[in-house]
Enzyme design. Structure first.
Site, mmCIF file in Angstrom:
data_model
loop_
_atom_site.group_PDB
_atom_site.id
_atom_site.type_symbol
_atom_site.label_atom_id
_atom_site.label_comp_id
_atom_site.label_asym_id
_atom_site.label_seq_id
_atom_site.Cartn_x
_atom_site.Cartn_y
_atom_site.Cartn_z
ATOM 1 C CG ASP A 168 -1.860 -1.124 1.307
ATOM 2 O OD1 ASP A 168 -2.200 -1.675 0.247
ATOM 3 O OD2 ASP A 168 -2.256 -1.479 2.430
ATOM 4 C CE LYS A 169 0.267 8.575 -1.057
ATOM 5 N NZ LYS A 169 -0.749 9.620 -1.281
#
Length: 338
Positions: free
Chosen positions: A148-149
């Protein structure tokens, strides 16, 4: 909800779940549950006959009802050409076949709508022109798996097609060791254990994931071990047996163990203990400086695709994670250290 890419469209097959508010406009409902699209694009798709309700074309103003079956085709615009960018990369290992990157938080892995630049792929393209070629109609050269970012940590990147195929198979067959560290609210009932539960779209918020019935999602398994315990918070080591979207965050939140700072799944508020005085101020300061979930992909281990040697890699906790951990050790008296 399922989605499959055609040559020109992204396709969705949806059933309006029980409990949804009756009477919501079709265009408004679809815009709220389909990611990375706008109400205007939904309206255009409806007008062009790319949306049906129970097999029939309806107007954008159609009031959806629980049980309605919605088939949607959203035109896929041709992506812009992805350009190499000179961006900071923490490469901890590299050879002729692969490299290991310690990804920072707030860096998107691959280009997509809204993030055509500043991604890990842009940076990798600047670093080397030896990345494995992307599959047709994708722009993810060398990427074998994702983070995930706002999750930091280790990613393995393939530099040729053979390595990409082998590493992808490792992830598919679980022949790879992955451990994460997370700080969570609460404490598990046991020092070590396993969390299972199918993961799919949250029927009440389609932009989130949730633990759902088996026939509505994909099976997922997460193993955990307590590393350190503080007042109302715990440092966990986690091992993934599967790699579903937001798996760790969803499994933990479903067990009332919200990842500290997680804005999407409820970890960015004081979940346990008093929320007053200096304690409240401390956590508010940490949330403000952290701006993401305290989750880090710490280790990766696998058989090297070319040499057959078992290789293992470890990464340091990033500064923001260490800051939270240090504050907890200083201000929240440990009750147990396992």
């Amino acid at each position: 909800m399922s989605n499959n890419s055609s040559d020109k469209f992204q396709e969705y097959h949806l059933e309006v779940p029980e409990g949804e508010t009756s009477g919501t406009r079709l265009d408004k409902y679809l815009a709220s549950i389909i990611e990375d699209t706008s109400r205007t694009k939904i309206q255009e798709a409806i007008k062009e006959g790319h949306v049906t309700v129970n097999g029939k074309e309806e107007k954008a103003s159609y009031p959806v009802e629980p049980g309605d079956i919605l088939d949607v085709r959203i035109p896929i615009p041709k992506p812009p050409e992805v350009e190499p960018q000179e961006l900071p990369l923490d490469i901890i290992y590299e050879d002729d076949d692969l490299l290991l990157v310690n990804k920072s938080a707030n860096m998107v892995v691959h280009p997509a709508k809204g993030n055509w630049s500043g991604t890990l792929v842009n940076a990798l393209m600047w670093h080397t022109d030896e990345l494995s070629e992307p599959e047709e109609d994708t722009i993810r050269p060398g990427i074998v798996h994702r983070l995930d970012k706002d999750t930091s940590g280790l990613l393995v990147v393939a530099k040729n097609d053979k390595t990409h195929r082998i590493l992808s198979e490792y992830f598919r067959t679980k022949d790879i060791e992955r451990t994460y560290w997370a700080i969570v609210w609460g404490t598990p009932d046991n020092k070590a254990g396993t969390i299972t539960g199918a993961i799919g779209r949250d029927p009440h918020n389609r932009k989130r994931m949730a633990v759902v019935p088996e026939d509505k999602g994909k099976n997922a398994t997460t193993h955990y071990k307590v590393l350190e315990y503080f007042d109302h918070l715990t440092l966990l080591e986690l091992k993934l047996e599967t790699g579903r979207t937001h798996q760790i965050r969803v499994h933990l939140a479903d067990n009332n163990l919200w990842v500290f700072g997680d804005q999407k799944y409820g970890g960015d508020s004081v979940r346990y203990g008093p929320n007053t005085g200096s304690r409240k101020q401390m956590f508010n300061n940490l949330f403000s400086s952290l701006q993401r979930q305290c989750l880090h992909a710490k280790t990766l281990g696998f058989e090297h695709p070319s040499t057959g040697e078992i290789v293992e890699f470890d990464s340091e906790l990033p500064g923001d994670f260490q800051q939270v951990l240090g504050m907890l050790r200083q201000n929240c008296k440990p009750k147990h250290i396992y």
